[in-house]
Scaffold this active site. Structure first.
Site, PDB file in Angstrom:
ATOM      1  N   ILE A 128       0.787  -1.081   0.024  1.00 37.13           N
ATOM      2  CA  ILE A 128      -0.022  -0.033   0.110  1.00 37.13           C
ATOM      3  C   ILE A 128       1.013   1.358   0.025  1.00 37.13           C
ATOM      4  CG2 ILE A 128      -1.958  -1.261   1.158  1.00 37.13           C
ATOM      5  CD1 ILE A 128      -1.242   0.074   3.768  1.00 37.13           C
ATOM      6  N   LYS A 129       1.983   1.098   0.491  1.00 36.85           N
ATOM      7  CA  LYS A 129       3.114   2.263   0.458  1.00 36.85           C
ATOM      8  C   LYS A 129       2.571   3.497   1.045  1.00 36.85           C
ATOM      9  CE  LYS A 129       5.888   0.523  -3.525  1.00 36.85           C
ATOM     10  NZ  LYS A 129       5.212  -0.521  -3.975  1.00 36.85           N
ATOM     11  N   ARG A 130       1.998   3.443   2.160  1.00 37.65           N
ATOM     12  CA  ARG A 130       1.338   4.529   2.599  1.00 37.65           C
ATOM     13  C   ARG A 130       2.628   5.722   3.616  1.00 37.65           C
ATOM     14  NH1 ARG A 130      -2.336   3.213  -0.141  1.00 37.65           N
ATOM     15  NH2 ARG A 130      -4.411   2.752   0.597  1.00 37.65           N
TER      16      ARG A 130
END
Length: 285
Positions: free
Chosen positions: A96-98
């Site tokens: 998700i690479k938040r």
């Protein structure tokens, strides 16, 4: 701890991470023809991949962007895929690479560490600062969840920011050293931390130093195959073929397209692609 489960999974099943970056373009026609419902079709494709590879795959990475692009039906397939992985006792990474802070990060943590989108690990982007990482710590402290933080990625644009000089070395080392100190709080019995790094496998020049500097970090290693990462480079990031998982997505889930009878033998060619990748990195012929 979740990192001990991952370590054992790699020990027993191998270091391959199958990337379920599922696009409708990747799905065989005979699966598409089973239903007019997108979520059912995407899930059936993922399910067949999981069923034929689970015993030789250390963990699965599900890239949420592919599912978001399909709207609500795509997100239903994302959720069903994650729940099926749990049923099969397979570990999952929500890619998700938040990278947000404070209350927003807490909501992201709740969204992806519980409920419909629950996974074992997530990916995080540290470039808004370390307070974009710390809101997830309560979940790491529980021992049930973990994360991989972007360190040195495999894309060409990594050099735009990650390689900027800071204290006479690339910026990613400064970021890595600070997160590495934080990660010390989440060390499992295996000797690795549940807070690890994403380290692209396309640059071999720094591989030995990265492995040496971050000995207690478990790595998620993208870049093998389609992105140009070679087996001999990948081996440098592993420690006795553990301490990391090596992701491949298209190279596995579209492998069937290389064969005239690919659709009929979709699962056979998918499994074969995992086996070929494993043997290549192991150095077996």
């Amino acid at each position: 701890m979740i990192i001990d489960k991952l370590y054992d999974s790699v020990k027993n099943k191998g270091f391959v991470c199958v990337g379920l970056d599922t696009s409708l373009d990747y799905i065989p026609e005979n699966i598409k023809n089973k239903s007019s419902n997108i979520s059912d079709v995407v899930f059936e494709f993922n399910k067949q991949i999981i069923d034929c590879t689970n015993d030789i795959t250390g963990i699965y990475k599900v890239q949420i962007a592919y599912y978001e692009a399909m709207g609500l039906e795509g997100l239903k397939a994302y959720s069903k895929t994650l729940k099926y992985l749990k049923e099969k006792n397979a570990l999952s990474i929500g890619d998700i690479k938040r990278g947000d802070i404070a209350a927003t990060a807490k909501e992201y943590a709740k969204a992806h560490f519980s409920g419909d989108f629950e996974v074992d690990f997530i990916t995080l982007n540290p470039y808004m600062g370390y307070d974009s990482i710390t809101p997830y710590f309560d979940y790491f402290k529980s021992g049930e969840k973990g994360a991989f933080v972007l360190l040195r990625t495999s894309n060409p644009g990594a050099k735009d920011i990650e390689y900027l000089e800071y204290n006479n070395e690339p910026l990613y080392y400064e970021i890595g050293e600070n997160i590495y100190k934080m990660a010390d709080e989440f060390i499992g019995e295996c000797g690795y931390s549940s807070l690890g790094f994403v380290v692209g496998g396309t640059y071999s020049e720094e591989a030995t130093e990265i492995r040496e500097r971050f000995k207690k970090s478990f790595f998620l290693i993208p870049g093998y195959g389609a992105q140009g990462g070679k087996a001999e480079d990948i081996r440098l990031y592993l420690d006795n073929f553990n301490g990391g998982v090596v992701n491949s997505s298209r190279g596995i889930i579209t492998a069937y397209k290389k064969h005239e009878d690919g659709e009929e033998k979709f699962q056979e060619y998918t499994r074969q692609a995992v086996e070929i990748m494993r043997n290549d990195i192991y150095g077996k012929k």
